[in-house]
Design an enzyme around this catalytic site. Structure first.
Site, PDB file in Angstrom:
ATOM      1  N   ASN A   1       4.737   4.610   0.838  1.00 14.09           N
ATOM      2  CA  ASN A   1       4.980   5.807   0.027  1.00 14.09           C
ATOM      3  C   ASN A   1       4.295   7.060   0.560  1.00 14.09           C
ATOM      4  O   ASN A   1       4.300   8.111  -0.093  1.00 14.09           O
ATOM      5  CB  ASN A   1       4.576   5.569  -1.426  1.00 14.09           C
ATOM      6  CG  ASN A   1       3.093   5.269  -1.597  1.00 14.09           C
ATOM      7  OD1 ASN A   1       2.338   5.291  -0.618  1.00 14.09           O
ATOM      8  ND2 ASN A   1       2.680   4.978  -2.815  1.00 14.09           N
TER       9      ASN A   1
ATOM     10  N   ASP B   1       0.275  -0.659   1.023  1.00 12.90           N
ATOM     11  CA  ASP B   1       0.668  -1.105  -0.314  1.00 12.90           C
ATOM     12  C   ASP B   1       1.537  -2.357  -0.226  1.00 12.90           C
ATOM     13  O   ASP B   1       1.906  -2.807   0.868  1.00 12.90           O
ATOM     14  CB  ASP B   1       1.385   0.014  -1.061  1.00 12.90           C
ATOM     15  CG  ASP B   1       2.462   0.697  -0.223  1.00 12.90           C
ATOM     16  OD1 ASP B   1       3.252  -0.016   0.417  1.00 12.90           O
ATOM     17  OD2 ASP B   1       2.503   1.948  -0.202  1.00 12.90           O
TER      18      ASP B   1
ATOM     19  N   ASP C   1     -13.491 -15.949  -3.333  1.00 15.85           N
ATOM     20  CA  ASP C   1     -14.510 -15.088  -2.746  1.00 15.85           C
ATOM     21  C   ASP C   1     -15.905 -15.454  -3.241  1.00 15.85           C
ATOM     22  O   ASP C   1     -16.111 -15.677  -4.438  1.00 15.85           O
ATOM     23  CB  ASP C   1     -14.197 -13.632  -3.128  1.00 15.85           C
ATOM     24  CG  ASP C   1     -15.178 -12.641  -2.549  1.00 15.85           C
ATOM     25  OD1 ASP C   1     -15.140 -12.429  -1.330  1.00 15.85           O
ATOM     26  OD2 ASP C   1     -15.993 -12.091  -3.318  1.00 15.85           O
TER      27      ASP C   1
ATOM     28  N   GLU D   1     -14.813 -19.164   0.334  1.00 14.41           N
ATOM     29  CA  GLU D   1     -15.656 -18.351   1.206  1.00 14.41           C
ATOM     30  C   GLU D   1     -17.106 -18.680   0.886  1.00 14.41           C
ATOM     31  O   GLU D   1     -17.553 -18.514  -0.256  1.00 14.41           O
ATOM     32  CB  GLU D   1     -15.416 -16.859   0.977  1.00 14.41           C
ATOM     33  CG  GLU D   1     -16.253 -16.010   1.919  1.00 14.41           C
ATOM     34  CD  GLU D   1     -16.543 -14.600   1.406  1.00 14.41           C
ATOM     35  OE1 GLU D   1     -16.719 -13.705   2.228  1.00 14.41           O
ATOM     36  OE2 GLU D   1     -16.625 -14.423   0.175  1.00 14.41           O
TER      37      GLU D   1
END
Length: 539
Positions: free
Chosen positions: A35, A41, A212, A276
């Protein structure tokens, strides 16, 4: 050598799709901007998924795209069940998953369970009083009698791991930024809420999670002080480095929560989960978090991500911690990612980086375990030197100039050579492109049959065609000086993988009879040039 030689005629060994998989990491802010606002994105990713599929990989891993104040660029989540407007909408995410699946790609997304943003509604309620329904959803503690923090814990990004909140008259804990308050994952209500988040994304068709900082998910409820770390010859740029992190992370109850998450994932069928796990005790934790068939499928190793040099000794020491035997989990490997400086800039002098990129890709794809290719590694992208004025990474800004920070590995992907901003966007990107990156663009390399991009496709295909590389045991047979050699084998197929990690030729001939399958930088069965490597099959 431009074509793979057939080397296996036996039926393929059945395996879960994720075991031995090659996974491509996409950092959404820097992949493709649809965009024109200078930030990548989800529609940009969807439009470029053909490139990823052309590599022959099994899956994509999307770094966070959730609503966030972006103080840590998406790892400070303010809404677990949405898409930040800068990345698009939930409908855009659904379209991405649909397109990926049509191309034969699985979709893995990040889940951040150790902390949220301080803009999350959960934290807003938790901090409002000591008696609300979510009062214990975060880690709160009274001040010491002198008004100081409850203990000596330090945050990863610098300073105490505690921030005073006048509304509650207490400190709240944060292992990272003060705007990333620590979730109290000891709480049953918090665990159920996080499992509901996972269910939300599984219902939307995702195929798994990269979780994470999972070893930060639970703390010591007694809030005991961390002991000091022993003296070190390495420079310490953060107060965090002066402690052994015995009590602020790595609690023994974390595997119990992992089992609950695994049960949910298994109820959706052929899903994948990878943890992780960083830090000084990561090897023990990775094994605990992947033990038996009731925890994560794999754990994501940091052994190579911050290594200043790639040596045979490092490879041997790292892979031999993950032998092929019952009770030992399945590892995952990456040489670069969004948090670590790009590998070839760490491991090779500027003039050697094109050759070293080829060598590193061959080595990565020969390792036993799952392998992660970070966006741009298929192009041989180098680390970008970001000026202080252009820095975005809060850690880099805080510790400048004593840390490389993360921005230099997060710069936009170059798609074309001539277009403004290398085809990433029609506007100035959120981070500058590397000066050499337009010349390494996807379009430029598509036109060159000898490029790093074409090599990556060939080497991924080599891995996908070989049960020995996907599943076989790994036995190191030489790791001295700059020479690394190991075998990968399953019944009916035995491969020899040999590498010269140095900048001088090596004369070395393996025992036995071998046929060369593929090579980089002029490697042969009797002599390896600088930064050369090959894969051969037993005759």
């Amino acid at each position: 050598m431009n074509q793979l030689m057939p080397h296996r005629v036996a039926p393929r060994i059945a395996r879960p799709w994720w075991q031995g998989a090659t996974i491509y990491q996409i950092y959404p802010r820097s992949f493709a901007d649809s965009n024109g606002d200078g930030i990548g994105d989800l529609p940009g990713i969807t439009a470029r998924l053909d490139h990823v599929a052309s590599l022959g990989v099994d899956a994509v891993w999307l770094s966070p795209f959730f609503p966030s104040p972006m103080k840590d660029f998406g790892y400070d989540v303010s809404d677990y069940r949405g898409v930040d407007p800068i990345f698009g909408t939930l409908a855009d995410f659904d379209a991405l998953v649909e397109r990926a699946h049509a191309l034969g790609l699985k979709v893995i997304i990040d889940q951040v369970y150790a902390h949220t943003s301080d803009a999350h509604a959960w934290f807003g309620e938790s901090r409002s009083s000591r008696g609300n329904a979510k009062a214990d959803w975060y880690v709160w503690a009274d001040a010491k009698p002198d008004g100081g923090p409850p203990n000596n814990w330090q945050s990863v990004f610098g300073g105490p791991a505690w921030t005073w909140d006048a509304r509650r008259g207490q400190y709240y804990m944060h292992n990272f930024l003060s705007s990333q308050p620590q979730l109290n994952c000891h709480s049953e209500a918090v665990q159920l809420a996080l499992l509901d988040v996972a269910r939300f994304w599984l219902d939307r068709g995702v195929d798994g999670f990269r979780v994470d900082a999972i070893n930060f998910a639970m703390h010591d409820p007694l809030l005991r002080d961390n002991p000091p770390a022993p003296p070190s010859n390495s420079p310490r740029t953060r107060p965090f480095d002066f402690q052994l992190h015995k009590y602020n992370q790595s609690h023994e109850n974390i595997p119990d929560f992992i089992r609950r998450l695994r049960e949910l994932l298994d109820s959706y069928g052929a899903t994948f989960s990878v943890a992780e796990v960083g830090g000084a005790d990561s090897d023990r934790e990775m094994k605990a978090f992947t033990a038996d068939d009731r925890h994560f499928n794999s754990a994501y190793s940091f052994d190579f991500l911050y290594a200043p040099r790639l040596t045979p000794a490092l490879v041997r020491e790292t892979v031999e911690r993950w032998p092929d035997r019952p009770g030992i989990g399945w590892p995952s490997w990456a040489f670069s990612n969004h948090d670590a400086p790009r590998a070839i800039s760490r491991w090779a002098a500027p003039q050697d980086r094109p050759a070293y990129a080829r060598l590193a890709m061959l080595l990565l794809l020969c390792l036993r375990g799952d392998v992660f290719i970070y966006q741009g590694d298929e192009l041989g992208l180098t680390q970008v030197d970001i000026s202080y004025d252009d820095l975005q990474d809060p850690e880099a800004i805080t510790n400048w100039p004593l840390t490389l920070g993360r921005d230099g590995a997060r710069t936009p992907l170059p798609w074309t050579t001539a277009a403004p901003f290398a085809g990433f966007s029609c506007s100035k990107p959120w981070l500058p492109l590397g000066a050499d990156h337009p010349g390494l663009s996807v379009a430029a390399q598509e036109a060159d049959s000898e490029s790093m991009l074409h090599l990556t496709r060939r080497l991924v295909a080599l891995r996908q065609a070989s049960d020995a590389l996907l599943l076989g045991e790994m036995r190191v047979i030489a790791a001295q000086g700059a020479l690394l050699a190991f075998e990968r084998a399953v019944p009916g197929e035995r491969l020899l993988c040999v590498f010269n990690l140095g900048d001088e030729p090596i004369d070395w001939r393996p025992d036995g009879a071998w046929t060369l399958l593929d090579e980089v930088n002029g490697a042969g069965l009797q002599r390896l040039g600088a930064h050369a490597g090959y894969v051969a099959v037993a005759r």
